[in-house]
Design an enzyme around this catalytic site. Structure first.
Site, PDB file in Angstrom:
ATOM      1  N   GLN A 102      36.972  47.499  35.779  1.00 29.74           N
ATOM      2  CA  GLN A 102      37.498  47.357  37.141  1.00 29.74           C
ATOM      3  C   GLN A 102      38.595  46.283  37.142  1.00 29.74           C
ATOM      4  O   GLN A 102      39.258  46.083  38.154  1.00 29.74           O
ATOM      5  CB  GLN A 102      36.388  46.943  38.111  1.00 29.74           C
ATOM      6  CG  GLN A 102      35.236  47.941  38.169  1.00 29.74           C
ATOM      7  CD  GLN A 102      34.092  47.413  38.981  1.00 29.74           C
ATOM      8  OE1 GLN A 102      34.021  47.585  40.195  1.00 29.74           O
ATOM      9  NE2 GLN A 102      33.173  46.721  38.319  1.00 29.74           N
ATOM     10  N   ASN A 103      38.722  45.598  36.008  1.00 29.09           N
ATOM     11  CA  ASN A 103      39.662  44.476  35.919  1.00 29.09           C
ATOM     12  C   ASN A 103      41.071  44.980  35.640  1.00 29.09           C
ATOM     13  O   ASN A 103      41.254  45.993  34.971  1.00 29.09           O
ATOM     14  CB  ASN A 103      39.226  43.496  34.822  1.00 29.09           C
ATOM     15  CG  ASN A 103      37.822  42.960  35.075  1.00 29.09           C
ATOM     16  OD1 ASN A 103      37.338  42.966  36.206  1.00 29.09           O
ATOM     17  ND2 ASN A 103      37.151  42.532  34.016  1.00 29.09           N
ATOM     18  N   HIS A 120      41.114  50.547  38.059  1.00 24.25           N
ATOM     19  CA  HIS A 120      41.796  49.939  39.213  1.00 24.25           C
ATOM     20  C   HIS A 120      43.237  49.573  38.897  1.00 24.25           C
ATOM     21  O   HIS A 120      43.871  48.848  39.653  1.00 24.25           O
ATOM     22  CB  HIS A 120      41.033  48.693  39.692  1.00 24.25           C
ATOM     23  CG  HIS A 120      39.731  49.037  40.351  1.00 24.25           C
ATOM     24  ND1 HIS A 120      38.765  48.102  40.616  1.00 24.25           N
ATOM     25  CD2 HIS A 120      39.219  50.223  40.782  1.00 24.25           C
ATOM     26  CE1 HIS A 120      37.732  48.693  41.193  1.00 24.25           C
ATOM     27  NE2 HIS A 120      37.978  49.975  41.291  1.00 24.25           N
ATOM     28  N   CYS A 147      64.958  49.990  40.171  1.00 23.14           N
ATOM     29  CA  CYS A 147      64.031  50.813  39.394  1.00 23.14           C
ATOM     30  C   CYS A 147      64.731  51.345  38.140  1.00 23.14           C
ATOM     31  O   CYS A 147      65.910  51.719  38.194  1.00 23.14           O
ATOM     32  CB  CYS A 147      63.599  51.992  40.275  1.00 23.14           C
ATOM     33  SG  CYS A 147      62.641  53.168  39.365  1.00 23.14           S
ATOM     34  N   GLY A 187      29.121  41.844  34.251  1.00 27.26           N
ATOM     35  CA  GLY A 187      29.944  41.001  35.119  1.00 27.26           C
ATOM     36  C   GLY A 187      30.502  41.670  36.344  1.00 27.26           C
ATOM     37  O   GLY A 187      31.644  41.406  36.730  1.00 27.26           O
ATOM     38  N   THR A 188      29.694  42.529  36.963  1.00 25.30           N
ATOM     39  CA  THR A 188      30.137  43.104  38.231  1.00 25.30           C
ATOM     40  C   THR A 188      28.998  43.034  39.235  1.00 25.30           C
ATOM     41  O   THR A 188      27.830  43.162  38.894  1.00 25.30           O
ATOM     42  CB  THR A 188      30.629  44.568  38.073  1.00 25.30           C
ATOM     43  OG1 THR A 188      31.023  45.077  39.358  1.00 25.30           O
ATOM     44  CG2 THR A 188      29.552  45.472  37.484  1.00 25.30           C
TER      45      THR A 188
HETATM   46  N1  APR Z   1      29.375  35.551  33.406  1.00 21.94           N
HETATM   47  C1  APR Z   1      28.782  36.691  33.840  1.00 21.94           C
HETATM   48  N2  APR Z   1      28.868  37.144  35.122  1.00 21.94           N
HETATM   49  C2  APR Z   1      29.594  36.404  35.981  1.00 21.94           C
HETATM   50  C3  APR Z   1      30.230  35.202  35.605  1.00 21.94           C
HETATM   51  C4  APR Z   1      30.105  34.788  34.251  1.00 21.94           C
HETATM   52  N3  APR Z   1      30.680  33.659  33.791  1.00 21.94           N
HETATM   53  N4  APR Z   1      30.852  34.697  36.711  1.00 21.94           N
HETATM   54  C5  APR Z   1      30.597  35.547  37.733  1.00 21.94           C
HETATM   55  N5  APR Z   1      29.832  36.560  37.296  1.00 21.94           N
HETATM   56  C6  APR Z   1      29.322  37.707  38.050  1.00 21.94           C
HETATM   57  C7  APR Z   1      28.986  37.396  39.495  1.00 21.94           C
HETATM   58  O1  APR Z   1      27.629  36.971  39.595  1.00 21.94           O
HETATM   59  C8  APR Z   1      29.190  38.771  40.146  1.00 21.94           C
HETATM   60  O2  APR Z   1      28.006  39.553  40.085  1.00 21.94           O
HETATM   61  O3  APR Z   1      30.365  38.657  38.084  1.00 21.94           O
HETATM   62  C9  APR Z   1      30.258  39.422  39.278  1.00 21.94           C
HETATM   63  C10 APR Z   1      31.627  39.433  39.951  1.00 21.94           C
HETATM   64  O4  APR Z   1      31.493  40.235  41.097  1.00 21.94           O
HETATM   65  P1  APR Z   1      32.740  40.422  42.076  1.00 21.94           P
HETATM   66  O5  APR Z   1      33.362  39.105  42.355  1.00 21.94           O
HETATM   67  O6  APR Z   1      32.282  41.285  43.206  1.00 21.94           O
HETATM   68  O7  APR Z   1      33.813  41.234  41.200  1.00 21.94           O
HETATM   69  P2  APR Z   1      33.737  42.742  40.751  1.00 21.94           P
HETATM   70  O8  APR Z   1      32.328  43.235  40.733  1.00 21.94           O
HETATM   71  O9  APR Z   1      34.523  42.850  39.506  1.00 21.94           O
HETATM   72  O10 APR Z   1      34.521  43.486  41.942  1.00 21.94           O
HETATM   73  C11 APR Z   1      34.744  44.867  41.779  1.00 21.94           C
HETATM   74  O11 APR Z   1      35.991  44.892  43.822  1.00 21.94           O
HETATM   75  O12 APR Z   1      37.358  43.598  45.038  1.00 21.94           O
HETATM   76  C12 APR Z   1      37.329  44.733  44.272  1.00 21.94           C
HETATM   77  O13 APR Z   1      39.047  45.728  42.987  1.00 21.94           O
HETATM   78  C13 APR Z   1      38.224  44.599  43.079  1.00 21.94           C
HETATM   79  O14 APR Z   1      37.773  45.309  40.798  1.00 21.94           O
HETATM   80  C14 APR Z   1      37.250  44.573  41.899  1.00 21.94           C
HETATM   81  C15 APR Z   1      36.024  45.250  42.458  1.00 21.94           C
END
Ligand code: APR
Length: 249
Positions: A102-103, A120, A147, A187-188
């Site tokens: 998603q990154n 994404h 462009c 990590g999501t």
């Molecule tokens: N190690 C492991 N996990 C971590 C760490 C770390 N050092 N730091 C944070 N986290 C976890 C948090 O606990 C959380 O569950 O990573 C997750 C990040 O969640 P979000 O901030 O919601 O990000 P993400 O899940 O990638 O968001 C998904 O949402 O906003 C949209 O397009 C954007 O791609 C993104 C999508």
């Protein structure tokens, strides 16, 4: 690391899908999305990450993505041990390992990973809204940037999937989820669909599901196995154990 259990014997694991979110890049210094009270680099999502925002204020949106792109080019920014452990495992694994991220950063690739699907989009790509052509971009762009295909100004946008737009490669993603034996989420927070639903899809096709995250996320539950901690610590541990289990099988 909690109990490492493998109900399925490793020889039955031919295909692995790894889903990553911003948590895997956090220890590299990139902010996650919901840890910062939902602000994206101090901007509300609606201001910078929707087609409406771009139509209303393209300069602000360009500035927002230019700043995040420059951050990627900083000499301070490197893949962390989680990206590296995943890439190393992928290189030694004889089966198929696909990374759906998603990154929009390029840290998986910089760690040596291949077969990375940026659902994404990518910070270091731009797209011409007139021709649909994509270009690599390591600099800043704005409404005056000409462009490369049309030669006119104002047609370029970041190649990022904004809220309300359809994520990329969904057909490929669905076939990978249907065919994998092991689904690993790293990590999501499992907040944003369709990525938040991938675990359920993989599980419905019989995959074992594993969560590696800093902490349990309230609405992202039901994994067969979960390990919590900093990605830079638990991801190398996890893949080290997985490799040992495969080698012993
Ligand atoms: N190690 C492991 N996990 C971590 C760490 C770390 N050092 N730091 C944070 N986290 C976890 C948090 O606990 C959380 O569950 O990573 C997750 C990040 O969640 P979000 O901030 O919601 O990000 P993400 O899940 O990638 O968001 C998904 O949402 O906003 C949209 O397009 C954007 O791609 C993104 C999508």
């Amino acid at each position: 690391m909690g109990r490492f259990n493998y109900a399925v014997t490793m020889s039955k694991i031919h295909s692995i899908v790894v889903l990553t979110g911003s948590g895997i890049s956090a220890e590299s210094g990139l902010k996650t999305f919901r840890d910062n009270n939902g602000l994206w680099e101090d901007h509300a999502v609606e201001e910078v990450a929707t087609p409406e925002a771009f139509a209303a204020n393209p300069e602000l949106v360009h500035r927002f993505y230019n700043q995040r792109r420059q951050q990627l080019l900083s000499s301070e920014l490197h893949p962390n041990n989680a990206h590296i452990a995943l890439a190393e495992f992928q290189k030694t694994y004889v089966g198929k390992l696909s990374i759906i991220t998603q990154n929009v950063d390029n840290l998986h690739e910089r760690a040596g990973s291949s077969n990375v699907i940026h659902m994404h989009g990518e910070l270091q790509k731009i797209v011409c809204t007139r021709s649909g052509k994509r270009f690599d971009c390591q600099t800043s762009i704005d409404t005056k940037t000409q462009c490369q295909c049309c030669g006119i100004q104002g047609t370029l946008r970041p190649d990022i999937v904004w809220f309300g737009e359809i994520p990329k490669s969904m057909d490929l993603i669905e076939s990978l989820l249907a065919g994998c034996d092991l689904f690993i989420s790293i990590g999501t927070s499992g907040t944003v669909y369709p990525a938040a639903g991938f675990k359920q899809v993989a599980s419905s096709f019989g995959a074992k599901t594993v969560e590696l995250n800093l902490e349990a996320a309230s609405r992202y539950t039901g994994f067969d196995e979960s390990h919590y901690g900093l990605a830079g610590k638990i991801v190398p541990q996890y893949f080290d154990n997985l490799k040992k289990a495969i080698d012993q099988d």
